[in-house]
Enzyme design. Structure first.
Site, PDB file in Angstrom:
ATOM      1  CB  SER A 119      -0.686  -0.256   1.526  1.00  0.00           C
ATOM      2  OG  SER A 119      -2.071   0.455   0.932  1.00  0.00           O
ATOM      3  CG  ASP A 173      -6.891  -3.235  -2.972  1.00  0.00           C
ATOM      4  OD1 ASP A 173      -7.721  -1.662  -2.607  1.00  0.00           O
ATOM      5  OD2 ASP A 173      -5.605  -2.960  -2.998  1.00  0.00           O
ATOM      6  CG  HIS A 204      -5.387  -2.568   0.804  1.00  0.00           C
ATOM      7  ND1 HIS A 204      -4.843  -1.986  -0.457  1.00  0.00           N
ATOM      8  CD2 HIS A 204      -5.189  -1.528   1.829  1.00  0.00           C
ATOM      9  CE1 HIS A 204      -4.022  -1.528   0.070  1.00  0.00           C
ATOM     10  NE2 HIS A 204      -4.179  -0.706   1.020  1.00  0.00           N
TER      11      HIS A 204
END
Length: 224
Positions: A119, A173, A204
């Protein structure tokens, strides 16, 4: 002026370290969030890979009502083109470069260092790796995007023009849409980077199967 050293969790191999993985966490997490993955990699007993899980500095994050949390940069908007505060990205890049240099100074060559991240951490691993002035063993970019959205970062260094890059993304996601990762992949592919893409049926997050695939990729970069 020297760059403040990042606090981190370090997982040392039983044998002397000959290579290193620097793994950057996501927004609001810390190095402790990913440190437990090392045993899942099922590395050979005689491996010499040091794992470093640094903690991002604490700062206010605009999209989270200004709450202070660990963050590599402020996120000002959910719009990909306005999401990353580039001043913060550059400040964190400097800290990560210093961490890589620490490892080089300790005797581990840049060519034996993998820069990884998830991320926000993946954004920094990709951005920093493309711009770093010595050839790395690999760049691992998980569930992330380029902070420069629809263009490659300025001043990409030729030292990492041939460095293997692995991108992973979750098909479901809803934090960082897969399209954002695909945009980065298209830019890298068009510029002839050695980039591999794989998506997984997840949100995610990371999956055990994915971590096994990453382990094989890391071992190919650092143990062969």
């Amino acid at each position: 002026m020297s760059v403040p050293s990042l606090e981190r969790i370090t997982v040392e191999p039983e044998n002397p370290a000959t290579s290193c993985v620097i793994w950057l966490h996501g927004l609001g997490d810390s190095g402790a969030g990913f440190a437990p993955i090392v045993p899942i990699f099922s590395l050979p007993e005689n491996h010499g890979i040091r794992f470093i899980f640094p903690h991002a500095p604490e700062q206010a994050v605009t999209i989270n009502q200004g709450y202070v949390m660990r963050s590599w940069y402020d996120i000002k908007s959910l719009d990909l083109h306005k999401r990353a505060d580039m001043g913060g990205v550059l400040a964190s890049e400097e800290k990560i470069q210093a961490l890589i240099q620490e490892q080089i100074d300790s005797g581990i060559a840049a060519k034996n260092i993998v820069l990884a991240g998830f991320s926000q951490g993946g954004v920094l691993s990709l951005f920093t790796g493309l711009r770093f002035g010595q050839s790395l063993a690999g760049i691992l970019a998980l569930s992330c995007y380029l902070p420069t959205s629809d263009s490659l970062p300025a001043n990409c260094h030729h030292a990492n023009a041939a460095t293997p890059i692995l991108q992973n993304h979750g098909e479901r996601d809803d934090v960082v849409p897969m399209s954002a990762g695909k945009m980065a992949n298209s830019l890298l592919t068009a510029a002839d980077y050695d980039v591999t893409w794989k998506n997984y049926p997840m949100d995610h997050s990371v999956l055990p199967d994915q971590l096994r695939d990453i382990s094989a990729w890391l071992q190919a970069r650092l143990l062969n």
